[in-house]
Write an enzyme that holds these catalytic residues in place. Structure first.
Site, PDB file in Angstrom:
ATOM      1  N   ASP A  98      38.188  48.178  28.351  1.00 27.66           N
ATOM      2  CA  ASP A  98      38.461  46.788  29.112  1.00 27.66           C
ATOM      3  C   ASP A  98      38.852  45.959  28.007  1.00 27.66           C
ATOM      4  OD1 ASP A  98      37.797  47.930  31.482  1.00 27.66           O
ATOM      5  OD2 ASP A  98      35.854  46.648  31.900  1.00 27.66           O
TER       6      ASP A  98
ATOM      7  N   LYS B 133      42.285  44.337  32.090  1.00 29.64           N
ATOM      8  CA  LYS B 133      42.832  43.323  33.241  1.00 29.64           C
ATOM      9  C   LYS B 133      42.418  41.941  32.696  1.00 29.64           C
ATOM     10  CE  LYS B 133      41.357  46.270  37.097  1.00 29.64           C
ATOM     11  NZ  LYS B 133      40.169  47.030  36.461  1.00 29.64           N
TER      12      LYS B 133
ATOM     13  N   MET C 113      33.744  35.024  36.735  1.00 22.57           N
ATOM     14  CA  MET C 113      35.110  35.128  37.424  1.00 22.57           C
ATOM     15  C   MET C 113      35.414  33.799  38.190  1.00 22.57           C
ATOM     16  SD  MET C 113      35.792  38.906  38.448  1.00 22.57           S
ATOM     17  CE  MET C 113      34.273  39.147  39.356  1.00 22.57           C
TER      18      MET C 113
HETATM   19  C1  LIG Z   1      35.261  41.210  35.671  1.00 19.55           C
HETATM   20  S1  LIG Z   1      33.988  40.336  35.281  1.00 19.55           S
HETATM   21  C2  LIG Z   1      33.007  41.843  34.353  1.00 19.55           C
HETATM   22  C3  LIG Z   1      31.551  41.407  34.316  1.00 19.55           C
HETATM   23  C4  LIG Z   1      30.783  42.458  33.580  1.00 19.55           C
HETATM   24  N1  LIG Z   1      30.990  43.675  34.046  1.00 19.55           N
HETATM   25  C5  LIG Z   1      29.278  41.948  33.169  1.00 19.55           C
HETATM   26  O1  LIG Z   1      28.361  42.700  33.887  1.00 19.55           O
HETATM   27  O2  LIG Z   1      29.125  40.890  32.673  1.00 19.55           O
HETATM   28  C6  LIG Z   1      34.451  39.410  33.915  1.00 19.55           C
HETATM   29  C7  LIG Z   1      33.722  38.035  34.199  1.00 19.55           C
HETATM   30  O3  LIG Z   1      32.346  37.989  33.452  1.00 19.55           O
HETATM   31  C8  LIG Z   1      31.939  37.004  32.762  1.00 19.55           C
HETATM   32  N2  LIG Z   1      32.082  37.314  31.496  1.00 19.55           N
HETATM   33  C9  LIG Z   1      31.871  38.459  30.715  1.00 19.55           C
HETATM   34  N3  LIG Z   1      32.043  38.286  29.286  1.00 19.55           N
HETATM   35  C10 LIG Z   1      31.627  37.114  29.165  1.00 19.55           C
HETATM   36  C11 LIG Z   1      31.349  36.416  27.973  1.00 19.55           C
HETATM   37  N4  LIG Z   1      31.173  37.048  26.842  1.00 19.55           N
HETATM   38  N5  LIG Z   1      31.053  35.327  28.157  1.00 19.55           N
HETATM   39  C12 LIG Z   1      31.119  34.276  29.285  1.00 19.55           C
HETATM   40  N6  LIG Z   1      31.499  34.938  30.420  1.00 19.55           N
HETATM   41  C13 LIG Z   1      31.505  36.452  30.352  1.00 19.55           C
HETATM   42  C14 LIG Z   1      32.971  35.916  33.145  1.00 19.55           C
HETATM   43  O4  LIG Z   1      32.468  35.211  34.203  1.00 19.55           O
HETATM   44  C15 LIG Z   1      34.312  36.956  33.491  1.00 19.55           C
HETATM   45  O5  LIG Z   1      35.141  36.199  34.035  1.00 19.55           O
END
Ligand SMILES: C[S@@+](CC[C@H](N)C(=O)[O-])C[C@H]1O[C@@H](n2cnc3c(N)ncnc32)[C@H](O)[C@@H]1O
Length: 263
Positions: free
Chosen positions: A37, A59, A173
């Site tokens: 990803d 994405k 998100m």
């Molecule tokens: C498609 S989701 C994936 C979530 C992922 N599977 C998880 O368990 O964290 C993507 C969202 O995760 C959050 N996210 C992922 N990494 C992040 C980070 N390092 N800091 C803040 N938010 C994060 C944000 O809200 C982002 O829009």
């Protein structure tokens, strides 16, 4: 079982490589091919064998250069070719990561699949921002919600349940929708003064943390120039500051050290 291939659906955690599990690192090291990803950092990708083929299929909001169906087919094809595939995802594969869809397609095709959990953004960001997700007598339940619906359809969340004052709501998100989310919560009875913490680039050296409240979060996030990925924490527990700098006022942006900001 077709061929000898196998797919490991691996959670890479929220960014800091040290938050990966030992199992994730070990299995990544066995991969013939890594399908990854966008939010998986270069430092984590460097843990793959030098010989592994690296296939980015990331994405970003509103932009899916490799559609999910194609990713599913790619995983099946690679495994059918007898390869060991590390499907590396940010956070946890089964939390807003579409890991379930991929596992289903692999199972349908008779491919051996194993899931390795990762630290989800909620946990990583909360720990790094020093905010408890639950707190005795303050927050007795925790909800992870998506701020983005399939095909940009309107958000249809359990607003009444999320307005419960003893629930911590973590919004994934939600960057583009936080104004609407805050308005719905307030309309359903959540106090406008409810503490909110927004964390961008959580667990990375460039992490930014904004403390504000429900009434102001949409404006403050824009004013602070925060960018995706952002996770929002809404609830009284988000107002508990455990860090030594706990004397600061409610509205506060914690900037990363200058040398940590990406060029
Ligand atoms: C498609 S989701 C994936 C979530 C992922 N599977 C998880 O368990 O964290 C993507 C969202 O995760 C959050 N996210 C992922 N990494 C992040 C980070 N390092 N800091 C803040 N938010 C994060 C944000 O809200 C982002 O829009």
């Amino acid at each position: 079982m077709k061929g000898n291939g196998k797919v490991f659906l691996i959670g890479a955690g929220p960014g800091d490589p040290e938050l990966m599990t030992l199992k994730a690192v070990r299995l990544l090291g066995t991969a013939d091919v890594v399908v990854h990803d966008r939010l998986v950092s270069a430092e984590i990708l460097a843990l793959a064998p030098r010989t592994a083929a690296m296939l980015p299929v990331g994405k970003e909001p509103g932009r899916h250069p490799v559609p999910q169906e194609e990713i599913n087919r790619l995983l099946v094809r690679l495994a059918e070719g007898g390869l060991t595939v590390a499907r590396l995802k940010g956070g946890d594969p089964f939390i807003f990561g579409r890991g379930g869809e991929e596992a289903l397609e692999l199972a349908k095709a008779g491919i051996d699949v194993e899931v390795v959990p990762g630290i989800t953004a909620a946990q990583g960001c909360a720990a790094r921002a020093m905010l408890p997700l639950t707190h005795r007598g303050v927050a007795t339940s925790l909800r992870f919600v998506t701020g983005h619906c399939r095909n940009d359809e309107p958000l249809d969340l359990d607003w009444a349940g999320l307005a419960d004052p003893r629930t911590t709501v973590v919004v994934y998100m939600g960057y583009g929708q936080i104004a609407g989310i805050a308005a719905h919560l307030i309309a359903h009875g959540r106090a406008p003064t409810t503490p909110v913490v927004a964390v961008a680039d959580g667990t990375l050296p460039e992490q930014r943390t904004l403390r504000c409240d429900l009434a102001s979060v949409a404006n403050e996030v824009v004013a602070a120039g925060m960018n995706n990925p952002v996770t929002f924490f809404i609830g009284e527990a988000a107002g508990i500051e455990l860090a030594p700098a706990a004397v600061a006022p409610r509205l506060r942006l914690v900037e990363p050290p200058a040398e940590a900001v990406r060029a």
